[in-house]
Scaffold this motif. Sequence first.
Motif, PDB file in Angstrom:
ATOM      1  N   TRP A  91       1.141   6.820  -6.712  1.00  0.00           N
ATOM      2  CA  TRP A  91       0.066   7.790  -6.949  1.00  0.00           C
ATOM      3  C   TRP A  91       0.583   9.219  -6.816  1.00  0.00           C
ATOM      4  CZ3 TRP A  91      -4.818   7.568  -8.691  1.00  0.00           C
ATOM      5  CH2 TRP A  91      -5.636   8.671  -8.464  1.00  0.00           C
ATOM      6  N   VAL A  92       1.491   9.463  -5.873  1.00  0.00           N
ATOM      7  CA  VAL A  92       2.026  10.809  -5.660  1.00  0.00           C
ATOM      8  C   VAL A  92       2.896  11.245  -6.829  1.00  0.00           C
ATOM      9  CG1 VAL A  92       3.552  12.189  -4.189  1.00  0.00           C
ATOM     10  CG2 VAL A  92       1.872  10.668  -3.146  1.00  0.00           C
ATOM     11  N   THR A  93       3.699  10.328  -7.358  1.00  0.00           N
ATOM     12  CA  THR A  93       4.616  10.681  -8.438  1.00  0.00           C
ATOM     13  C   THR A  93       3.985  10.607  -9.821  1.00  0.00           C
ATOM     14  OG1 THR A  93       5.386   8.379  -8.562  1.00  0.00           O
ATOM     15  CG2 THR A  93       6.582   9.877  -7.093  1.00  0.00           C
ATOM     16  N   LEU A  94       2.796  10.056  -9.931  1.00  0.00           N
ATOM     17  CA  LEU A  94       2.161   9.873 -11.238  1.00  0.00           C
ATOM     18  C   LEU A  94       1.926  11.186 -11.979  1.00  0.00           C
ATOM     19  CD1 LEU A  94       1.018   7.754 -13.178  1.00  0.00           C
ATOM     20  CD2 LEU A  94      -1.183   7.999 -12.039  1.00  0.00           C
ATOM     21  N   PRO A  95       1.392  12.248 -11.338  1.00  0.00           N
ATOM     22  CA  PRO A  95       1.183  13.495 -12.094  1.00  0.00           C
ATOM     23  C   PRO A  95       2.467  14.062 -12.694  1.00  0.00           C
ATOM     24  CG  PRO A  95      -0.038  13.547 -10.037  1.00  0.00           C
ATOM     25  CD  PRO A  95       0.850  12.352  -9.971  1.00  0.00           C
ATOM     26  N   LYS A  96       3.569  14.022 -11.926  1.00  0.00           N
ATOM     27  CA  LYS A  96       4.828  14.552 -12.446  1.00  0.00           C
ATOM     28  C   LYS A  96       5.317  13.733 -13.624  1.00  0.00           C
ATOM     29  CE  LYS A  96       8.392  17.272 -12.389  1.00  0.00           C
ATOM     30  NZ  LYS A  96       8.251  18.713 -12.710  1.00  0.00           N
ATOM     31  N   GLU A  98      -6.189   3.376 -22.466  1.00  0.00           N
ATOM     32  CA  GLU A  98      -4.745   3.235 -22.370  1.00  0.00           C
ATOM     33  C   GLU A  98      -4.216   3.966 -21.141  1.00  0.00           C
ATOM     34  OE1 GLU A  98      -2.921   4.500 -25.956  1.00  0.00           O
ATOM     35  OE2 GLU A  98      -3.862   2.942 -27.198  1.00  0.00           O
ATOM     36  N   TYR A  99      -4.807   5.121 -20.844  1.00  0.00           N
ATOM     37  CA  TYR A  99      -4.381   5.842 -19.644  1.00  0.00           C
ATOM     38  C   TYR A  99      -4.683   5.032 -18.390  1.00  0.00           C
ATOM     39  CZ  TYR A  99      -4.892   9.004 -15.690  1.00  0.00           C
ATOM     40  OH  TYR A  99      -4.840   9.568 -14.438  1.00  0.00           O
ATOM     41  N   LEU A 100      -5.831   4.369 -18.343  1.00  0.00           N
ATOM     42  CA  LEU A 100      -6.183   3.550 -17.182  1.00  0.00           C
ATOM     43  C   LEU A 100      -5.201   2.398 -17.034  1.00  0.00           C
ATOM     44  CD1 LEU A 100      -8.206   3.082 -14.891  1.00  0.00           C
ATOM     45  CD2 LEU A 100      -9.588   1.725 -16.471  1.00  0.00           C
ATOM     46  N   GLN A 101      -4.789   1.775 -18.137  1.00  0.00           N
ATOM     47  CA  GLN A 101      -3.791   0.719 -18.078  1.00  0.00           C
ATOM     48  C   GLN A 101      -2.449   1.261 -17.595  1.00  0.00           C
ATOM     49  OE1 GLN A 101      -3.631  -1.121 -21.937  1.00  0.00           O
ATOM     50  NE2 GLN A 101      -5.739  -1.860 -21.867  1.00  0.00           N
ATOM     51  N   PHE A 102      -2.093   2.459 -18.070  1.00  0.00           N
ATOM     52  CA  PHE A 102      -0.853   3.093 -17.634  1.00  0.00           C
ATOM     53  C   PHE A 102      -0.881   3.355 -16.139  1.00  0.00           C
ATOM     54  CE2 PHE A 102       1.546   6.940 -16.662  1.00  0.00           C
ATOM     55  CZ  PHE A 102       2.783   6.674 -17.225  1.00  0.00           C
ATOM     56  N   LEU A 103      -2.009   3.840 -15.625  1.00  0.00           N
ATOM     57  CA  LEU A 103      -2.130   4.132 -14.198  1.00  0.00           C
ATOM     58  C   LEU A 103      -2.025   2.863 -13.361  1.00  0.00           C
ATOM     59  CD1 LEU A 103      -4.462   6.640 -12.487  1.00  0.00           C
ATOM     60  CD2 LEU A 103      -4.649   4.271 -11.799  1.00  0.00           C
ATOM     61  N   THR A 104      -2.772   1.835 -13.730  1.00  0.00           N
ATOM     62  CA  THR A 104      -2.743   0.593 -12.945  1.00  0.00           C
ATOM     63  C   THR A 104      -1.371  -0.063 -13.010  1.00  0.00           C
ATOM     64  OG1 THR A 104      -3.648  -0.581 -14.870  1.00  0.00           O
ATOM     65  CG2 THR A 104      -5.209   0.169 -13.220  1.00  0.00           C
ATOM     66  N   ARG A 105      -0.717  -0.009 -14.170  1.00  0.00           N
ATOM     67  CA  ARG A 105       0.616  -0.601 -14.288  1.00  0.00           C
ATOM     68  C   ARG A 105       1.626   0.144 -13.413  1.00  0.00           C
ATOM     69  NH1 ARG A 105       0.954  -0.314 -19.306  1.00  0.00           N
ATOM     70  NH2 ARG A 105       2.247   1.535 -19.546  1.00  0.00           N
ATOM     71  N   THR A 106       1.532   1.476 -13.381  1.00  0.00           N
ATOM     72  CA  THR A 106       2.440   2.264 -12.554  1.00  0.00           C
ATOM     73  C   THR A 106       2.249   1.946 -11.081  1.00  0.00           C
ATOM     74  OG1 THR A 106       2.432   4.062 -14.175  1.00  0.00           O
ATOM     75  CG2 THR A 106       3.171   4.599 -11.954  1.00  0.00           C
ATOM     76  N   LEU A 156       0.822  -1.205   0.000  1.00  0.00           N
ATOM     77  CA  LEU A 156       0.000   0.000   0.000  1.00  0.00           C
ATOM     78  C   LEU A 156       0.860   1.261   0.000  1.00  0.00           C
ATOM     79  CD1 LEU A 156      -2.822  -1.045   2.496  1.00  0.00           C
ATOM     80  CD2 LEU A 156      -2.897  -1.028  -0.001  1.00  0.00           C
ATOM     81  N   ILE A 157       1.976   1.238   0.733  1.00  0.00           N
ATOM     82  CA  ILE A 157       2.888   2.386   0.729  1.00  0.00           C
ATOM     83  C   ILE A 157       3.474   2.594  -0.670  1.00  0.00           C
ATOM     84  CG2 ILE A 157       5.080   3.259   1.619  1.00  0.00           C
ATOM     85  CD1 ILE A 157       4.421   1.895   4.260  1.00  0.00           C
ATOM     86  N   GLY A 158       3.836   1.505  -1.328  1.00  0.00           N
ATOM     87  CA  GLY A 158       4.342   1.611  -2.689  1.00  0.00           C
ATOM     88  C   GLY A 158       3.306   2.168  -3.647  1.00  0.00           C
ATOM     89  N   VAL A 159       2.067   1.723  -3.518  1.00  0.00           N
ATOM     90  CA  VAL A 159       0.986   2.252  -4.366  1.00  0.00           C
ATOM     91  C   VAL A 159       0.778   3.736  -4.099  1.00  0.00           C
ATOM     92  CG1 VAL A 159      -1.500   2.140  -4.793  1.00  0.00           C
ATOM     93  CG2 VAL A 159      -0.169   0.029  -4.616  1.00  0.00           C
ATOM     94  N   LEU A 160       0.845   4.147  -2.836  1.00  0.00           N
ATOM     95  CA  LEU A 160       0.687   5.561  -2.488  1.00  0.00           C
ATOM     96  C   LEU A 160       1.796   6.416  -3.103  1.00  0.00           C
ATOM     97  CD1 LEU A 160      -0.788   7.773  -0.904  1.00  0.00           C
ATOM     98  CD2 LEU A 160       0.610   7.177   1.078  1.00  0.00           C
ATOM     99  N   LEU A 161       3.038   5.948  -3.038  1.00  0.00           N
ATOM    100  CA  LEU A 161       4.133   6.691  -3.661  1.00  0.00           C
ATOM    101  C   LEU A 161       3.966   6.764  -5.177  1.00  0.00           C
ATOM    102  CD1 LEU A 161       7.336   5.591  -1.700  1.00  0.00           C
ATOM    103  CD2 LEU A 161       6.247   7.832  -1.729  1.00  0.00           C
TER     104      LEU A 161
END
Length: 255
Positions: A124-129, A150-158, A117-122
């Motif tokens: 999420w924080v770095t995704l906009p940049k 494609e954006y949703l796949q990119f988000l889930t993969r990140t 969960l901590i990894g997912v949170l990080l």
Amino acid sequence: MALSDHFRELRARVLKVALTFLVVFAVSLFFFDQLFDFVYGPYEQANNGLPPQSSLAITQGPGGGLMLYLKLCGFAALLVTCPVWLYQIWAFVMPGLHPSEKRWTRIFVAVAVPLFLIGVLLGWVTLPKGLEILIGLNPDGITNLVDFNEYLQFLTRTLLVFGLAFEIPVFVVMLNRAGVVKGRTLAQYRPWIIIGIFVFAAIATPSTDPFTMTIMAVPMVILYFISEVLARVHDRRKAESSLNAGLSPDEASPL
């Protein structure tokens, strides 16, 4: 239990997971707007830092909107029902474990879930940049048309990459407990492992900026140091117990 009984138990647990997933999926359809705003937030935040009309989120085909509903709500239902299907897997496997194995499995789950969960949170924080840098690479006058699927796949993969990356130290400790990796070996190859962590972070992060790579690599290095210390402590205790093995209560140990 007979093999047929195991299959019947497996079928019952799969049905429980499927029923729970369908109920949560149906409920999530009523909260699609909130889910969409939540997922679209990082993209919108990244897009606001770029020149106007530099990018656009779209869907393709007549069924694009329907697929967006199904994918987004299905992903949300999968996350919400995570405790249910994890428990069903644990309940199916637990009767075949020894007491010591059950104890270490509980510790593994108690540590692995918060780290994920901590990894997912990080992530999420770095995704906009990361999105801002990737979208900003388009030349001036070019509109970047991004398919939302494609954006949703990119988000889930990140998010999954960040979450799984934080599980690596946990597996290192478990391999040490199993006798596969020694703490002394981890210390010996520490410089190369740190280089490998940064290379892994550079390859695993979808964006090309050093900021996202560093955000992933630095916590992984810290967790690696912690796992190395735990491995060395375990090896020391294991060596001490082996020296005392087979001694009578009245016999002095070599220590």
